[in-house]
Design a protein around this motif. Structure first.
Motif, PDB file in Angstrom:
ATOM      1  N   UNK A 100     -10.720   4.066  -4.085  1.00 29.37           N
ATOM      2  CA  UNK A 100      -9.430   4.253  -3.036  1.00 29.37           C
ATOM      3  C   UNK A 100      -8.415   5.455  -3.562  1.00 29.37           C
ATOM      4  N   UNK A 101      -7.935   6.142  -2.796  1.00 33.14           N
ATOM      5  CA  UNK A 101      -6.833   7.166  -3.159  1.00 33.14           C
ATOM      6  C   UNK A 101      -5.663   6.475  -3.029  1.00 33.14           C
ATOM      7  N   UNK A 102      -5.161   6.330  -1.656  1.00 27.42           N
ATOM      8  CA  UNK A 102      -3.776   5.991  -1.309  1.00 27.42           C
ATOM      9  C   UNK A 102      -3.759   4.331  -1.724  1.00 27.42           C
ATOM     10  N   UNK A 103      -2.786   3.956  -1.965  1.00 27.85           N
ATOM     11  CA  UNK A 103      -2.348   2.526  -2.586  1.00 27.85           C
ATOM     12  C   UNK A 103      -1.721   1.921  -1.355  1.00 27.85           C
ATOM     13  N   UNK A 104      -0.593   2.170  -1.190  1.00 28.15           N
ATOM     14  CA  UNK A 104       0.461   1.554  -0.115  1.00 28.15           C
ATOM     15  C   UNK A 104       0.588   2.478   1.108  1.00 28.15           C
ATOM     16  N   UNK A 105       0.422   1.781   2.250  1.00 32.29           N
ATOM     17  CA  UNK A 105       0.690   2.436   3.644  1.00 32.29           C
ATOM     18  C   UNK A 105       1.700   1.900   4.338  1.00 32.29           C
ATOM     19  N   UNK A 106       2.688   1.009   3.790  1.00 30.26           N
ATOM     20  CA  UNK A 106       3.448   0.460   4.597  1.00 30.26           C
ATOM     21  C   UNK A 106       4.734   0.642   3.926  1.00 30.26           C
ATOM     22  N   UNK A 107       5.977   0.485   4.548  1.00 29.59           N
ATOM     23  CA  UNK A 107       7.156   0.661   4.086  1.00 29.59           C
ATOM     24  C   UNK A 107       8.120  -0.649   4.051  1.00 29.59           C
ATOM     25  N   UNK A 108       7.540  -1.764   3.834  1.00 27.74           N
ATOM     26  CA  UNK A 108       8.250  -3.160   3.978  1.00 27.74           C
ATOM     27  C   UNK A 108       9.381  -2.899   3.014  1.00 27.74           C
ATOM     28  N   UNK A 109      10.572  -3.836   3.684  1.00 20.56           N
ATOM     29  CA  UNK A 109      11.629  -3.944   2.741  1.00 20.56           C
ATOM     30  C   UNK A 109      11.636  -5.112   1.868  1.00 20.56           C
ATOM     31  N   UNK A 110      12.621  -5.298   1.027  1.00 21.82           N
ATOM     32  CA  UNK A 110      12.452  -6.391   0.289  1.00 21.82           C
ATOM     33  C   UNK A 110      11.936  -6.186  -1.244  1.00 21.82           C
ATOM     34  N   UNK A 111      12.091  -7.147  -2.050  1.00 22.73           N
ATOM     35  CA  UNK A 111      11.362  -6.955  -3.579  1.00 22.73           C
ATOM     36  C   UNK A 111       9.934  -6.442  -3.478  1.00 22.73           C
ATOM     37  N   UNK A 112       9.014  -7.178  -2.880  1.00 22.99           N
ATOM     38  CA  UNK A 112       7.901  -6.798  -2.769  1.00 22.99           C
ATOM     39  C   UNK A 112       7.519  -5.249  -2.129  1.00 22.99           C
ATOM     40  N   UNK A 113       8.536  -5.019  -1.203  1.00 19.55           N
ATOM     41  CA  UNK A 113       8.320  -3.431  -0.671  1.00 19.55           C
ATOM     42  C   UNK A 113       8.930  -2.406  -1.631  1.00 19.55           C
ATOM     43  N   UNK A 114       9.784  -2.971  -2.626  1.00 18.44           N
ATOM     44  CA  UNK A 114      10.161  -2.100  -3.541  1.00 18.44           C
ATOM     45  C   UNK A 114       9.056  -2.004  -4.673  1.00 18.44           C
ATOM     46  N   UNK A 115       8.697  -3.005  -5.072  1.00 18.62           N
ATOM     47  CA  UNK A 115       7.266  -3.129  -5.766  1.00 18.62           C
ATOM     48  C   UNK A 115       6.265  -2.142  -5.488  1.00 18.62           C
ATOM     49  N   UNK A 116       6.039  -2.122  -4.059  1.00 15.12           N
ATOM     50  CA  UNK A 116       4.752  -1.483  -3.688  1.00 15.12           C
ATOM     51  C   UNK A 116       5.071   0.096  -3.454  1.00 15.12           C
ATOM     52  N   UNK A 117       6.498   0.169  -3.451  1.00 10.29           N
ATOM     53  CA  UNK A 117       6.963   1.646  -3.507  1.00 10.29           C
ATOM     54  C   UNK A 117       6.737   2.341  -4.836  1.00 10.29           C
ATOM     55  N   UNK A 118       7.214   1.463  -6.082  1.00 10.18           N
ATOM     56  CA  UNK A 118       7.258   1.844  -7.164  1.00 10.18           C
ATOM     57  C   UNK A 118       5.727   2.081  -7.827  1.00 10.18           C
ATOM     58  N   UNK A 119       4.827   1.292  -7.395  1.00 11.88           N
ATOM     59  CA  UNK A 119       3.458   1.232  -7.893  1.00 11.88           C
ATOM     60  C   UNK A 119       2.782   2.357  -7.095  1.00 11.88           C
ATOM     61  N   UNK A 120       3.271   2.756  -5.892  1.00 12.74           N
ATOM     62  CA  UNK A 120       2.533   3.916  -5.178  1.00 12.74           C
ATOM     63  C   UNK A 120       2.843   5.126  -5.877  1.00 12.74           C
ATOM     64  N   UNK A 121       4.302   5.072  -6.331  1.00 10.37           N
ATOM     65  CA  UNK A 121       4.525   6.362  -7.074  1.00 10.37           C
ATOM     66  C   UNK A 121       3.849   6.478  -8.377  1.00 10.37           C
ATOM     67  N   UNK A 122       3.634   5.533  -8.986  1.00 11.25           N
ATOM     68  CA  UNK A 122       2.882   5.465 -10.270  1.00 11.25           C
ATOM     69  C   UNK A 122       1.407   5.858  -9.964  1.00 11.25           C
ATOM     70  N   UNK A 123       0.788   5.477  -9.244  1.00 10.28           N
ATOM     71  CA  UNK A 123      -0.540   5.677  -8.705  1.00 10.28           C
ATOM     72  C   UNK A 123      -0.746   7.197  -8.636  1.00 10.28           C
ATOM     73  N   UNK A 124       0.359   7.549  -7.717  1.00 13.12           N
ATOM     74  CA  UNK A 124       0.109   9.045  -7.194  1.00 13.12           C
ATOM     75  C   UNK A 124       0.311   9.766  -8.394  1.00 13.12           C
ATOM     76  N   UNK A 125       1.233   9.411  -9.442  1.00 13.75           N
ATOM     77  CA  UNK A 125       1.368  10.468 -10.432  1.00 13.75           C
ATOM     78  C   UNK A 125       0.078  10.436 -11.572  1.00 13.75           C
ATOM     79  N   UNK A 126      -0.610   9.076 -11.510  1.00 17.89           N
ATOM     80  CA  UNK A 126      -1.808   8.830 -12.404  1.00 17.89           C
ATOM     81  C   UNK A 126      -2.759   9.638 -11.592  1.00 17.89           C
TER      82      UNK A 126
END
Length: 334
Positions: free
Chosen positions: A75-101
């Motif tokens: 799979x290429x894309x990791x996260x496809x939602x923009x949920x708020x909250x701590x889990x949303x922040x975690x998803x956003x950071x992981x998405x950035x990390x996987x995109x860079x990787x």
């Protein structure tokens, strides 16, 4: 229940139960109804906490599964939602990390392809002189070979050895520059001194061809490394010499401005074919007018050396014919 095996959830439920028991005991002290209400509220809060914990851990489990698929290239894309909250922040950071990787993986893949192609080119370039040397050695083994032929074959073997040595040294220099391991001085270099040093090995070959070299440089200077620059300029002058007819002329002109120092190398040769111009500085590229002995890395090395010293190089056909190389050493980073 699978969720209750989680130590964190267990601690939270025990804490909620303890708090509920304390308040319930106080409630029963007031009245049985008050105690029952407190117990009911405590139980409801515990169930509500389990509900939200189950949802949170279900999302985390899905996230872990998707991370695993990304790591295994499924799979290429990791996260496809923009949920708020701590889990949303975690998803956003992981998405950035996987995109860079993912970008780094693409770069490594492209670099691997280029490395494979370079190794194939190097093997091809070395195979020709090695094959030639093998043939010469087999001929020299003939005891009946005349002395004159033996001398001629020995000279041919020496030429092939010198060519192989030059090729290996040039490839090592290119590798050092690519790896950032080459050390370039930042001295104030006189253009005339660099031109004279570059032309020194070519003086005798030019004289044998009846060619003349004119250097039009006064007090122009640039910041760089004299030895490396002389090698880069020497490759350009050698290219001009090889494509200039006997009795022809090669010239180097210098100009210094507030922004850069420019060197222009021109010759009386046939110039470039239009389809060759975009590829002149590519490694192992040989144009239509290249000699049979050309390897196609001299100009590539020149470009790498010049680029490493905050410079640029270009090539085109002159207005009056012949080839024209333009080198600019900028006085500030571009």
């Amino acid at each position: 229940m699978k969720l209750l095996r989680n130590p964190e959830i267990k601690r939270e439920l025990i804490s909620y139960a303890a708090v509920t028991a304390v308040f319930a005991a106080a409630g029963f002290f007031i009245s049985p109804v008050c105690g029952a209400i407190v117990l009911a509220l405590g139980a409801a809060l515990c169930l509500l906490h389990l509900h939200f914990a189950r949802k949170r851990y279900a999302e985390m489990e899905k996230l872990a599964e998707r991370i695993d698929r990304v790591l295994h290239g499924q799979e290429c894309a990791l996260i496809d939602d923009e949920a708020e909250g701590e889990l949303g922040i975690l998803k956003s950071e992981i998405r950035k990390m996987t995109a860079r990787l993912s970008d780094e993986a693409d770069l490594l893949s492209a670099e691997k392809i280029r490395l494979t192609e370079a190794i194939q080119d190097i093997f091809h370039q070395l195979r020709t002189p090695l094959t030639s040397m093998g043939i010469v050695v087999s001929l020299l083994e003939d005891e009946n070979l005349p002395y004159e032929r033996r001398v001629e074959r020995t000279r041919e073997l020496k030429r092939q050895l010198e060519r192989t040595e030059w090729l290996v040294e040039t490839l090592l220099k290119l590798s050092k520059i690519d790896a950032g391991a080459a050390q370039f001085k930042k001295d104030s270099v006189a253009v005339r001194e660099a031109c004279n040093k570059a032309a020194e090995p070519l003086i005798i070959p030019m004289e044998l061809r009846g060619q003349t070299l004119k250097i039009k440089a006064a007090d122009e200077r640039f910041t760089g490394d004299l030895s490396w620059t002389a090698e880069a300029l020497g490759n350009i002058l050698k290219n001009a010499m090889e494509h200039t007819p006997e009795g022809g002329k090669i010239s180097v002109e210098a100009e210094e401005t507030a922004l850069y120092t420019e060197l222009r190398v021109t010759d009386d040769g046939p110039g470039f074919e239009n389809e060759d111009i975009p590829h002149i500085f590519e490694r192992f590229y040989k144009g239509k007018n290249a000699s049979d002995s050309s390897v196609g890395i001299g100009l590539a090395l020149s470009r790498s050396i010049i680029a490493a010293q905050n410079g640029v190089i270009s090539a085109k056909n002159g207005k009056d014919g012949g080839a024209k190389f333009t080198i600019r050493f900028y006085k500030s980073v571009i």
